[in-house]
Design a protein around this motif. Structure first.
Motif, short mmCIF file in Angstrom:
data_model
loop_
_atom_site.label_atom_id
_atom_site.label_comp_id
_atom_site.label_asym_id
_atom_site.label_seq_id
_atom_site.Cartn_x
_atom_site.Cartn_y
_atom_site.Cartn_z
N PHE A 1 9.92 10.60 -41.48
CA PHE A 1 8.52 10.98 -41.63
C PHE A 1 7.79 10.89 -40.30
N ILE A 2 7.99 9.80 -39.59
CA ILE A 2 7.30 9.62 -38.32
C ILE A 2 7.79 10.62 -37.29
N SER A 3 9.11 10.90 -37.29
CA SER A 3 9.64 11.87 -36.35
C SER A 3 9.03 13.24 -36.58
N SER A 4 8.93 13.64 -37.86
CA SER A 4 8.35 14.95 -38.16
C SER A 4 6.88 14.96 -37.85
N ALA A 5 6.19 13.81 -38.08
CA ALA A 5 4.77 13.73 -37.77
C ALA A 5 4.53 13.89 -36.28
N PHE A 6 5.37 13.22 -35.48
CA PHE A 6 5.24 13.33 -34.03
C PHE A 6 5.49 14.77 -33.59
N ALA A 7 6.49 15.43 -34.21
CA ALA A 7 6.85 16.78 -33.81
C ALA A 7 5.72 17.77 -34.11
N ALA A 8 4.99 17.52 -35.22
CA ALA A 8 3.95 18.45 -35.63
C ALA A 8 2.62 18.18 -34.96
N ASP A 9 2.48 17.03 -34.33
CA ASP A 9 1.20 16.65 -33.74
C ASP A 9 0.87 17.49 -32.52
N PRO A 10 -0.43 17.71 -32.30
CA PRO A 10 -0.83 18.33 -31.04
C PRO A 10 -0.66 17.34 -29.89
N LYS A 11 -0.94 17.79 -28.70
CA LYS A 11 -0.82 16.93 -27.54
C LYS A 11 -1.77 15.74 -27.69
N PRO A 12 -1.29 14.52 -27.44
CA PRO A 12 -2.16 13.35 -27.58
C PRO A 12 -3.36 13.44 -26.64
N ASP A 13 -4.44 12.84 -27.06
CA ASP A 13 -5.63 12.76 -26.21
C ASP A 13 -5.51 11.62 -25.21
N PHE A 14 -4.59 10.72 -25.48
CA PHE A 14 -4.26 9.65 -24.53
C PHE A 14 -2.85 9.19 -24.85
N ILE B 1 0.71 6.70 -23.33
CA ILE B 1 1.42 5.82 -22.39
C ILE B 1 2.90 5.99 -22.69
N LYS B 2 3.70 6.21 -21.66
CA LYS B 2 5.14 6.34 -21.90
C LYS B 2 5.90 5.68 -20.77
N THR B 3 6.66 4.66 -21.12
CA THR B 3 7.56 4.00 -20.18
C THR B 3 8.94 4.00 -20.80
N LYS B 4 9.88 3.39 -20.15
CA LYS B 4 11.24 3.33 -20.68
C LYS B 4 11.28 2.53 -21.98
N TRP B 5 10.34 1.59 -22.13
CA TRP B 5 10.42 0.66 -23.25
C TRP B 5 9.29 0.81 -24.27
N VAL B 6 8.22 1.51 -23.90
CA VAL B 6 7.06 1.60 -24.78
C VAL B 6 6.50 3.03 -24.77
N GLU B 7 6.20 3.53 -25.96
CA GLU B 7 5.49 4.80 -26.10
C GLU B 7 4.28 4.57 -26.99
N ALA B 8 3.11 5.00 -26.53
CA ALA B 8 1.89 4.85 -27.32
C ALA B 8 1.04 6.10 -27.17
N SER B 9 0.44 6.54 -28.27
CA SER B 9 -0.39 7.74 -28.20
C SER B 9 -1.60 7.59 -29.10
N VAL B 10 -2.65 8.32 -28.73
CA VAL B 10 -3.90 8.35 -29.49
C VAL B 10 -4.26 9.81 -29.71
N ILE B 11 -4.56 10.17 -30.97
CA ILE B 11 -4.83 11.57 -31.31
C ILE B 11 -6.15 11.65 -32.09
N LEU B 12 -7.03 12.52 -31.63
CA LEU B 12 -8.28 12.80 -32.33
C LEU B 12 -8.20 14.20 -32.94
N ASP B 13 -8.71 14.36 -34.15
CA ASP B 13 -8.68 15.71 -34.72
C ASP B 13 -9.80 16.57 -34.13
#
Length: 254
Positions: free
Chosen positions: A13-26, A28-40
């Motif tokens: 579910f989360i993989s498909s949600a990530f795939a369908a999401d638009p580009k995050p508005d913010f 962070i991506k490192t080798k160990w952590v990925e974080a995103s914020v999305i506004l509609d």
């Protein structure tokens, strides 16, 4: 085996949600952590609201990264895969062109048996350009007062009906009974949309997995119609509530 199956479903579910999401508005991506914020798109159309949500989301993502970095230093074995965090801000209703209800949905996977998700709500007053509570719509909202007691009874009735529909009636009764008639304890609340334009049909309360049921049951949304709360409405409350809950809100995935 059941835990593994549920975890795989959530990961899919989360993989498909990530795939369908638009580009995050913010993000962070490192080798160990990925974080995103999305506004509609509806939120981004309101500059003050968008700035408010984005500032909060950035702080949340940055803190999670810092916490993950600290955990990795203490126990690198926890990070066989990158830890993932996602926060979405989604408009649930716009009432009277003024009151915007937003669902803030958080998803995270930190290497456990399954991902976790939580929901919270934001009520934005477009005229004042600030977050507010539902207090202005009710004559009183005291802890254990008549308004909150009526809300609680409505929530319990709605949850009982939804559990019966899912074949989970009778489960976690103590968690449901433990819902308190207190504005800060009853659960995240949003103005529900209505069949009558510009009005709200009542209140939706959001309960994350584990809050009132097992993880496998998922999220619950309890609906309390405005008629239940009619005796406690202020003039502003009486003005914005009306109509019925739309079918697409009733059938919305939970």
């Amino acid at each position: 085996m059941q835990t593994v199956k549920v975890a795989l479903i959530w990961l899919g579910f989360i993989s498909s949600a990530f795939a369908a999401d638009p580009k995050p508005d913010f993000s962070i991506k490192t080798k160990w952590v990925e974080a995103s914020v999305i506004l509609d798109a509806r939120i981004k159309a309101e500059p003050a609201l968008a700035a408010n949500c984005l500032a909060e989301g950035k702080a949340w993502a940055t803190k999670n990264k810092a916490d993950a970095d600290k955990e990795r230093k203490q126990d690198p074995d926890l990070f066989h895969n990158a830890w993932s965090y996602e926060r979405k801000y989604e408009t649930r209703s716009v009432i009277d062109g003024r009151y915007i209800s937003i669902i803030r949905a958080d998803y995270e996977y930190t290497g456990g048996a399954h991902p976790n998700s939580t929901s919270d709500t934001i009520l934005w007053d477009k005229s004042a350009n600030k977050r507010i509570s539902i207090r202005p719509f009710f004559t009183e909202t005291a802890d254990n007062g008549p308004t909150l007691k009526a809300m609680r009874l409505g929530v319990i009735a709605s949850l009982a009906a939804e559990k019966k529909k899912r074949g989970a009636d009778g489960t976690d009764a103590s968690a449901i009974e433990g819902i308190e008639p207190k504005l800060l304890k009853i659960g995240p609340v949003a103005l529900a949309p209505s069949t009558e334009p510009g009005k709200s049909s009542g209140l939706n309360f959001y309960y994350a997995p584990y809050a009132v049921g097992s993880y496998a049951e998922g999220e619950y949304v309890a609906f309390v119609p405005w008629e239940t709360l009619k005796p406690y409405l202020t003039p502003e409350g009486a003005r914005i509530f009306g109509g019925s809950r739309p079918k697409d809100d009733e059938n919305r995935p939970q």
